[in-house]
Design a protein around this motif. Sequence first.
Motif, mmCIF file in Angstrom:
data_model
loop_
_atom_site.group_PDB
_atom_site.id
_atom_site.type_symbol
_atom_site.label_atom_id
_atom_site.label_comp_id
_atom_site.label_asym_id
_atom_site.label_seq_id
_atom_site.Cartn_x
_atom_site.Cartn_y
_atom_site.Cartn_z
ATOM 1 N N VAL A 32 25.647 -0.949 100.806
ATOM 2 C CA VAL A 32 26.247 -0.211 101.928
ATOM 3 C C VAL A 32 27.132 -1.136 102.756
ATOM 4 O O VAL A 32 28.261 -0.786 103.124
ATOM 5 C CB VAL A 32 25.148 0.427 102.804
ATOM 6 N N GLU A 33 26.639 -2.318 103.036
ATOM 7 C CA GLU A 33 27.406 -3.261 103.851
ATOM 8 C C GLU A 33 28.665 -3.726 103.138
ATOM 9 O O GLU A 33 29.708 -3.951 103.763
ATOM 10 C CB GLU A 33 26.524 -4.464 104.203
ATOM 11 N N ARG A 34 28.594 -3.849 101.818
ATOM 12 C CA ARG A 34 29.715 -4.355 101.030
ATOM 13 C C ARG A 34 30.792 -3.293 100.770
ATOM 14 O O ARG A 34 31.936 -3.618 100.479
ATOM 15 C CB ARG A 34 29.168 -4.877 99.700
ATOM 16 N N VAL A 321 36.495 1.745 94.650
ATOM 17 C CA VAL A 321 37.183 0.990 93.604
ATOM 18 C C VAL A 321 37.874 -0.210 94.248
ATOM 19 O O VAL A 321 38.651 -0.058 95.195
ATOM 20 C CB VAL A 321 38.210 1.868 92.867
ATOM 21 N N ARG A 322 37.591 -1.394 93.714
ATOM 22 C CA ARG A 322 38.120 -2.642 94.270
ATOM 23 C C ARG A 322 39.064 -3.296 93.268
ATOM 24 O O ARG A 322 39.013 -2.998 92.068
ATOM 25 C CB ARG A 322 36.953 -3.585 94.575
ATOM 26 N N PRO A 323 39.925 -4.203 93.725
ATOM 27 C CA PRO A 323 40.795 -4.922 92.781
ATOM 28 C C PRO A 323 39.971 -5.566 91.665
ATOM 29 O O PRO A 323 38.950 -6.218 91.922
ATOM 30 C CB PRO A 323 41.470 -5.971 93.665
ATOM 31 N N GLY A 324 40.404 -5.354 90.431
ATOM 32 C CA GLY A 324 39.706 -5.908 89.288
ATOM 33 C C GLY A 324 38.632 -5.019 88.702
ATOM 34 O O GLY A 324 38.081 -5.325 87.633
ATOM 35 N N ASP A 325 38.286 -3.907 89.381
ATOM 36 C CA ASP A 325 37.308 -2.981 88.817
ATOM 37 C C ASP A 325 37.850 -2.334 87.546
ATOM 38 O O ASP A 325 39.065 -2.346 87.284
ATOM 39 C CB ASP A 325 36.934 -1.898 89.839
ATOM 40 N N GLU A 348 44.619 -1.469 92.405
ATOM 41 C CA GLU A 348 44.648 -2.736 91.669
ATOM 42 C C GLU A 348 43.486 -2.855 90.692
ATOM 43 O O GLU A 348 43.003 -3.956 90.404
ATOM 44 C CB GLU A 348 44.692 -3.927 92.638
ATOM 45 N N ALA A 349 43.046 -1.707 90.175
ATOM 46 C CA ALA A 349 42.002 -1.684 89.167
ATOM 47 C C ALA A 349 42.614 -1.769 87.779
ATOM 48 O O ALA A 349 43.833 -1.661 87.604
ATOM 49 C CB ALA A 349 41.180 -0.404 89.297
ATOM 50 N N THR A 376 33.093 -0.364 85.541
ATOM 51 C CA THR A 376 32.427 -0.252 86.844
ATOM 52 C C THR A 376 32.274 1.205 87.260
ATOM 53 O O THR A 376 31.388 1.555 88.039
ATOM 54 C CB THR A 376 33.215 -1.001 87.929
ATOM 55 N N HIS A 377 33.175 2.070 86.765
ATOM 56 C CA HIS A 377 33.162 3.498 87.090
ATOM 57 C C HIS A 377 33.344 4.291 85.800
ATOM 58 O O HIS A 377 34.291 4.033 85.043
ATOM 59 C CB HIS A 377 34.295 3.851 88.060
#
Length: 673
Positions: A32-34, A321-325, A348-349, A376-377
């Motif tokens: 959650v924090e991340r 979704v984060r860069p590199g995912d 940037e995925a 990741t997804h």
Amino acid sequence: MPPAMTPKPAKKTKAKPAAAVRPIWTPSPEAVERAQVTQFAQLVARKHRLDLASHADFYKWSVDNIEQFWSEFWDWSGVIASRKGSTVLVDGDKLPGAKWFPEARLNFAENLLRRGDQGDAFVFWDERGFQRRVSYSSLTSDVSRASQAIAQLGLRTGDRVAAFIPNIPETGMLALAALSQGIVWSSCSPDFGVGGVLDRFGQIDPKILFVADGYRYAGREHDVLERVAEIAEGLPGLRKVVVVPQLNARPDISGIAKAVLLEDWLRKHAPAEIEYAQMPFEHPAYILFSSGTTGTPKCIVHGAGGALLQGLKTLKLQFDVRPGDRLFYFCTTNWVVWNMLFHGLCAEASVMLYDGSPFERGGNILWDYADKERFTHFGTSAKFIDAMHKRDLAPAESHRLPELRMILSTGSPLVPESYDYVYEKVKQDVCLASISGGTDIMAAFADASPVLPVYRGELQCRSLASAVEVFNEAGESVVGQKGELVCTKPLPSMPLGFWNDRGGEKYRAAYYDKYPNVWTHGDWCELTERGTMVVYGRSDATLNPGGVRIGTAEIYRQVEKIDEVEESVAIGQLWPPEQPTDTRVVLFVRLRPGFELDDALVERIKARIKANTTPRHVPAKVIQVPDIPRTKNGKVVELAVRSVVNGMPVGNTDALANPEALALFEGLAELAS
């Protein structure tokens, strides 16, 4: 046009308190924090001195302050634009009529190509396994060459290009090339028949047609060049047909007028700096198509800015979704999910592409892919999850999926048993998000969240900055009761309108007639006291076999060309009747006098539908009836027939010219198997 008006204050109607329900999954405090949505909410809270104690508080703020939300999100997400402007929203109290970021100038493709390194932009598998990967750097070079080739054909901003093509890397590359020049993109999967394609592309007058020579499905190769030749003949405005080799390195395209192979078309152009056309926020970017329920498919026009901003919000805040995912969704180019997957580039995925049957390798092909490429997804349909369950597949035992954080499901509601299956047989520590929205808004109304628990059989939440409610017939907002899913405030990704809909009459009729100044989506839903949602299906006549939305009018157009058929009605039967997990298409036909429905005629009807639409349109059952209920003005009443077949009450028979015909659909033995 009904006058713009705001409905009377909604009357909240709450059901009796239900017994406590425990979530089937809860995110860890660290997760959650991340999460990016947590980071964005904290930034907003600091800047505006807000006390946001929960995600529900942030959702309420986002809906109550939509201008602030979207302006802050624009800055936080790093939208690339030559100008943002100081005005966020004009006429925000009008639906339709609201205008977002009227002073902005940007380019959609420039935002998708923001990452230019050697990392994977696309990874492509088909039924044979891994095929190739394309880096961001290489993709940008190819887009540069293709954009030059498009310009050389004399296309101008606002012109249209169309693609009859599989989900392959070239599809994304060509879409980027078009979008970089302000050209409008539209696509359709290659399993469509000629009639279905021309019903769509014939309305928008494309200047270029991008095609593949064929596709692979269920172990077979399907050459489509004969269909391409017919399609090209039916599109007189074409300047070029560009063929992407899939089945053969140098396919014979001599039978297609104005055709050229992709590499031959690009050969004379060297990579160079891309000159991105800076366009208004509402400049058209996509034309997507409705299912064709009430006639020829409607051409839904989406603006570049809205598609970009909503796409970024969905990817970053709802899906995290984060860069590199490594983002995957099983889809075809005919479905808005393809656009959502393609938009993974702006986050940037690395976008994971697959074309073919998901049931190859005994149903393991997609999990082999997820394992090897470290997804990741993982996005799919509810029907696929159900099919895995029935095949007793257990990816948790057969594959390594340590990086997988979210499993996304759409197309139809995910049944409670599928939630159990995923957590028992796929992965225990994963956010299973059933989402619901669609082509109309290029997003979800009921959405995923990395920071909220998952409840069995329920969609996690309403999408941020989307004023989603459930209305009863009186236009009152209800909680704990079934009703119409509505949106009471504008979204950046609401359509610009329908193509060739002068005056916007068809557009208003599609979404705003039921509750003026309120978007009515056509989903039958329930909003729970927890803030989750339950979707019971479409409230209109759209069919959803296997979670794929199709329209009855597309079926009728083919059936009515068969001489023996006088009239027909297609409905979705809940299947199996005892414990429904899906719907199947049933076609009722009234034949001309003197004819009887035999096996040969049934096969001819099915063959015609399949040849001119898709295999999904083919009915599971074709049944002869002596009459079909109609309104007094002659319109077949699909909803009434569907209700009778599924054992539901028919609300109003006064409008029917022949209400006695409804009895013909009760208790039919043919519908029991």
